[in-house]
Design a protein around this motif. Structure first.
Motif, PDB file in Angstrom:
ATOM      1  N   VAL A 156      -7.661   1.569   5.151  1.00 49.55           N
ATOM      2  CA  VAL A 156      -6.245   1.872   4.945  1.00 49.55           C
ATOM      3  C   VAL A 156      -5.764   2.928   5.928  1.00 49.55           C
ATOM      4  N   GLN A 157      -4.451   2.949   6.098  1.00 53.27           N
ATOM      5  CA  GLN A 157      -3.760   4.069   6.715  1.00 53.27           C
ATOM      6  C   GLN A 157      -2.816   4.568   5.634  1.00 53.27           C
ATOM      7  N   ILE A 158      -2.801   5.876   5.458  1.00 48.61           N
ATOM      8  CA  ILE A 158      -1.978   6.453   4.393  1.00 48.61           C
ATOM      9  C   ILE A 158      -1.017   7.462   4.997  1.00 48.61           C
ATOM     10  N   THR A 159       0.239   7.362   4.574  1.00 47.34           N
ATOM     11  CA  THR A 159       1.232   8.374   4.900  1.00 47.34           C
ATOM     12  C   THR A 159       1.234   9.334   3.722  1.00 47.34           C
ATOM     13  N   ILE A 160       0.564  10.456   3.884  1.00 46.06           N
ATOM     14  CA  ILE A 160       0.343  11.405   2.789  1.00 46.06           C
ATOM     15  C   ILE A 160       1.663  11.879   2.186  1.00 46.06           C
ATOM     16  N   ARG A 161       2.607  12.196   3.022  1.00 46.58           N
ATOM     17  CA  ARG A 161       3.871  12.763   2.539  1.00 46.58           C
ATOM     18  C   ARG A 161       4.626  11.817   1.614  1.00 46.58           C
ATOM     19  N   THR A 162       4.622  10.535   1.921  1.00 48.01           N
ATOM     20  CA  THR A 162       5.385   9.569   1.116  1.00 48.01           C
ATOM     21  C   THR A 162       4.522   8.823   0.108  1.00 48.01           C
TER      22      THR A 162
ATOM     23  N   ASN B 251      -6.187  -5.926   6.233  1.00 49.06           N
ATOM     24  CA  ASN B 251      -6.975  -7.098   5.841  1.00 49.06           C
ATOM     25  C   ASN B 251      -6.927  -8.097   6.974  1.00 49.06           C
ATOM     26  N   PRO B 252      -7.718  -9.182   6.878  1.00 50.60           N
ATOM     27  CA  PRO B 252      -7.829 -10.123   7.998  1.00 50.60           C
ATOM     28  C   PRO B 252      -6.515 -10.770   8.439  1.00 50.60           C
ATOM     29  N   THR B 253      -5.557 -10.932   7.521  1.00 49.04           N
ATOM     30  CA  THR B 253      -4.341 -11.655   7.886  1.00 49.04           C
ATOM     31  C   THR B 253      -3.159 -10.751   8.204  1.00 49.04           C
ATOM     32  N   ASN B 254      -2.950  -9.711   7.414  1.00 55.66           N
ATOM     33  CA  ASN B 254      -1.826  -8.810   7.649  1.00 55.66           C
ATOM     34  C   ASN B 254      -1.998  -7.530   6.846  1.00 55.66           C
ATOM     35  N   VAL B 255      -1.100  -6.598   7.019  1.00 56.16           N
ATOM     36  CA  VAL B 255      -1.153  -5.320   6.305  1.00 56.16           C
ATOM     37  C   VAL B 255      -0.373  -5.460   5.003  1.00 56.16           C
ATOM     38  N   VAL B 256      -0.952  -4.944   3.921  1.00 56.20           N
ATOM     39  CA  VAL B 256      -0.282  -4.937   2.622  1.00 56.20           C
ATOM     40  C   VAL B 256       0.094  -3.498   2.307  1.00 56.20           C
ATOM     41  N   GLN B 257       1.331  -3.313   1.881  1.00 51.67           N
ATOM     42  CA  GLN B 257       1.847  -1.983   1.599  1.00 51.67           C
ATOM     43  C   GLN B 257       1.812  -1.710   0.097  1.00 51.67           C
ATOM     44  N   MET B 258       1.315  -0.523  -0.272  1.00 51.89           N
ATOM     45  CA  MET B 258       1.255  -0.110  -1.672  1.00 51.89           C
ATOM     46  C   MET B 258       1.727   1.339  -1.745  1.00 51.89           C
ATOM     47  N   SER B 259       2.432   1.681  -2.803  1.00 52.11           N
ATOM     48  CA  SER B 259       2.933   3.035  -2.975  1.00 52.11           C
ATOM     49  C   SER B 259       2.195   3.708  -4.131  1.00 52.11           C
TER      50      SER B 259
ATOM     51  N   THR C 157     -10.781   0.075  -5.952  1.00 55.13           N
ATOM     52  CA  THR C 157     -11.044  -1.319  -6.345  1.00 55.13           C
ATOM     53  C   THR C 157      -9.926  -2.228  -5.854  1.00 55.13           C
ATOM     54  N   VAL C 158      -8.687  -1.810  -6.080  1.00 57.61           N
ATOM     55  CA  VAL C 158      -7.533  -2.587  -5.613  1.00 57.61           C
ATOM     56  C   VAL C 158      -7.574  -2.727  -4.093  1.00 57.61           C
ATOM     57  N   ILE C 159      -7.819  -1.632  -3.408  1.00 52.60           N
ATOM     58  CA  ILE C 159      -7.857  -1.654  -1.941  1.00 52.60           C
ATOM     59  C   ILE C 159      -8.957  -2.574  -1.437  1.00 52.60           C
ATOM     60  N   ALA C 160     -10.138  -2.502  -2.037  1.00 50.02           N
ATOM     61  CA  ALA C 160     -11.256  -3.355  -1.603  1.00 50.02           C
ATOM     62  C   ALA C 160     -10.931  -4.833  -1.784  1.00 50.02           C
ATOM     63  N   ILE C 161     -10.352  -5.182  -2.931  1.00 48.77           N
ATOM     64  CA  ILE C 161     -10.010  -6.584  -3.192  1.00 48.77           C
ATOM     65  C   ILE C 161      -8.980  -7.079  -2.189  1.00 48.77           C
ATOM     66  N   VAL C 162      -7.944  -6.283  -1.946  1.00 52.18           N
ATOM     67  CA  VAL C 162      -6.889  -6.690  -1.015  1.00 52.18           C
ATOM     68  C   VAL C 162      -7.409  -6.677   0.426  1.00 52.18           C
ATOM     69  N   HIS C 163      -8.236  -5.715   0.763  1.00 53.32           N
ATOM     70  CA  HIS C 163      -8.796  -5.644   2.120  1.00 53.32           C
ATOM     71  C   HIS C 163      -9.593  -6.910   2.442  1.00 53.32           C
ATOM     72  N   PHE C 164     -10.408  -7.347   1.508  1.00 50.72           N
ATOM     73  CA  PHE C 164     -11.244  -8.519   1.764  1.00 50.72           C
ATOM     74  C   PHE C 164     -10.565  -9.833   1.396  1.00 50.72           C
ATOM     75  N   GLY C 165      -9.638  -9.796   0.429  1.00 46.37           N
ATOM     76  CA  GLY C 165      -9.023 -11.033  -0.055  1.00 46.37           C
ATOM     77  C   GLY C 165      -7.661 -11.353   0.509  1.00 46.37           C
ATOM     78  N   GLY C 166      -6.985 -10.371   1.073  1.00 48.93           N
ATOM     79  CA  GLY C 166      -5.669 -10.615   1.645  1.00 48.93           C
ATOM     80  C   GLY C 166      -4.529 -10.383   0.672  1.00 48.93           C
ATOM     81  N   ARG C 167      -3.327 -10.580   1.176  1.00 50.49           N
ATOM     82  CA  ARG C 167      -2.090 -10.336   0.432  1.00 50.49           C
ATOM     83  C   ARG C 167      -2.026 -11.094  -0.893  1.00 50.49           C
ATOM     84  N   SER C 168      -2.546 -12.307  -0.930  1.00 49.13           N
ATOM     85  CA  SER C 168      -2.438 -13.127  -2.136  1.00 49.13           C
ATOM     86  C   SER C 168      -3.216 -12.555  -3.322  1.00 49.13           C
ATOM     87  N   THR C 169      -4.136 -11.628  -3.066  1.00 42.72           N
ATOM     88  CA  THR C 169      -4.916 -11.040  -4.160  1.00 42.72           C
ATOM     89  C   THR C 169      -4.302  -9.751  -4.708  1.00 42.72           C
ATOM     90  N   TYR C 170      -3.225  -9.275  -4.096  1.00 42.51           N
ATOM     91  CA  TYR C 170      -2.668  -7.979  -4.482  1.00 42.51           C
ATOM     92  C   TYR C 170      -2.270  -7.924  -5.958  1.00 42.51           C
TER      93      TYR C 170
END
Length: 172
Positions: free
Chosen positions: A42-48, A55-63, A113-126
Motif C-alpha cells: 500500500v501507499q498511505i496518505t497519513i494526513r487524510t 494489486n495486479p490489475t489496478n489500485v484500490v482506494q480505502m479510507s 487482512t482486507v489489504i492482503a485479500i485485495v492486494h492478491f485478489g484485486g478490486r472485485s474482492t474489496y
C-alpha cells in the motif's frame, strides 16, 4: 448496566475530534508500518487516512476513518470494565489498558487482512474482504477478549495477580 451505558455515551461524546483522531492515526501508522513500509502493498496518505492498495490489475482506494479506528469497541470495553464489580481498581486499569492495546492490534490485523485479500485478489474482492471477512476477523478477536475478561473474570484475575506477583518479586 446503566452506569456502563451512561459512561459509554459520555466517552463517545467526548471522543470527537481528539480521541477519534488519535485512534485513527494510530491505526493508520500501524497499517503503514506493516503493509506499506515492510510489505510494500500500500501507499498511505497519513494526513487524510487514504490507503491505496496495490494489486495486479489496478489500485484500490480505502479510507481509514471513525469506523476503522476501533474507538467504539474501546470505549465500550472501558465503560464495561469501569462498572464490573469483580475487579479492584488496579485490575480495572490493567484490563482497560490491555484491552485497548488488544483492540488496536485486532483492528490492525483486520485491516491487514482486507489489504492482503485485495492486494492478491484485486478490486472485485474489496467488498467481501472489507464488509465480511475483515469484520469477522475483528469481531471474533474482540469477542474473544470480552469473553476472557468478563466470562472468565476469576481466571483473568488470576493472570493479573500472577503478573503482579512476578513484578513484585523483581522489585524485591
Amino acid at each position: 448496566m446503566a452506569g456502563s451505558a451512561g459512561l459509554f455515551l459520555v466517552l463517545m461524546s467526548l471522543a470527537d475530534p481528539y480521541w477519534v483522531w488519535l485512534f485513527t492515526h494510530a491505526v493508520i501508522q500501524g497499517v503503514n508500518l506493516i503493509a506499506g513500509d515492510i510489505l510494500g502493498w500500500v501507499q498511505i496518505t497519513i494526513r487524510t487516512g487514504m490507503v491505496y492498495i496495490n494489486n495486479p490489475t489496478n489500485v484500490v482506494q480505502m479510507s481509514i476513518d471513525f469506523e476503522c479506528s476501533g474507538i467504539i469497541e474501546s470505549m465500550a470495553l472501558i465503560a464495561l470494565i469501569s462498572f464490573f464489580p469483580t475487579y479492584a481498581r488496579k485490575e480495572k486499569v490493567f484490563y482497560g489498558v490491555f484491552g485497548m492495546v488488544y483492540i488496536y492490534l485486532a483492528n490492525v490485523i483486520r485491516l491487514l487482512t482486507v489489504i492482503a485479500i485485495v492486494h492478491f485478489g484485486g478490486r472485485s474482492t474489496y467488498y467481501i474482504a472489507h464488509a465480511i471477512i475483515g469484520r469477522l476477523v475483528f469481531y471474533v478477536l474482540v469477542i474473544a477478549l470480552y469473553y476472557n475478561v468478563f466470562t472468565y473474570s476469576q481466571l483473568a484475575r488470576g493472570i493479573y495477580r500472577g503478573l503482579e506477583q512476578r513484578l513484585e518479586k523483581k522489585e524485591s
